[in-house]
Design a protein around this motif. Sequence first.
Motif, short mmCIF file in Angstrom:
data_model
loop_
_atom_site.label_atom_id
_atom_site.label_comp_id
_atom_site.label_asym_id
_atom_site.label_seq_id
_atom_site.Cartn_x
_atom_site.Cartn_y
_atom_site.Cartn_z
N GLY A 1 -1.40 130.37 87.83
CA GLY A 1 -2.91 130.37 88.65
C GLY A 1 -3.62 128.82 88.20
N LYS A 2 -4.85 129.11 88.92
CA LYS A 2 -5.80 128.04 88.86
C LYS A 2 -7.16 128.69 89.00
N LEU A 3 -7.99 127.86 88.31
CA LEU A 3 -9.60 128.64 88.62
C LEU A 3 -10.26 127.54 89.86
N THR A 4 -10.92 128.28 90.66
CA THR A 4 -11.42 127.76 91.65
C THR A 4 -12.92 127.50 91.59
N GLU A 5 -13.45 128.53 91.04
CA GLU A 5 -14.95 128.73 90.89
C GLU A 5 -15.55 127.84 90.00
N LYS A 6 -16.73 127.46 89.96
CA LYS A 6 -17.40 126.84 88.72
C LYS A 6 -17.52 127.72 87.58
N GLU B 1 -9.04 134.73 88.42
CA GLU B 1 -10.30 135.08 88.79
C GLU B 1 -10.28 136.24 89.61
N ILE C 1 -13.53 135.70 84.98
CA ILE C 1 -12.41 134.80 84.87
C ILE C 1 -11.88 135.41 83.65
#
Length: 82
Positions: A15-20, A57, A62
């Motif tokens: 996964g990865k985090l895209t939102e601030k 997310e 998160i």
Amino acid sequence: MYLAIKENIEFVVYGKLTEKMPFEMFDITTLMGNILQNAFEATIKADVPKIRVELIEHKEEIFIVVSNSVEKKKSIPKQTSL
């Protein structure tokens, strides 16, 4: 990652985090450092050392899930009574 390679620990991130994120970079770095240090200390004793990090997310939340292998518990033979 350096310690995982050095100690032959399988280390994967999904996964990865895209939102601030609603955290300061210092806070998230400190938090993740502590979590990963605990995982490293536990898995280093395992027969097959692995650490897995999942970044999820969901709507405005998160989730950071860290799992690791651990040392097998040593069984203590039960004593028979006389």
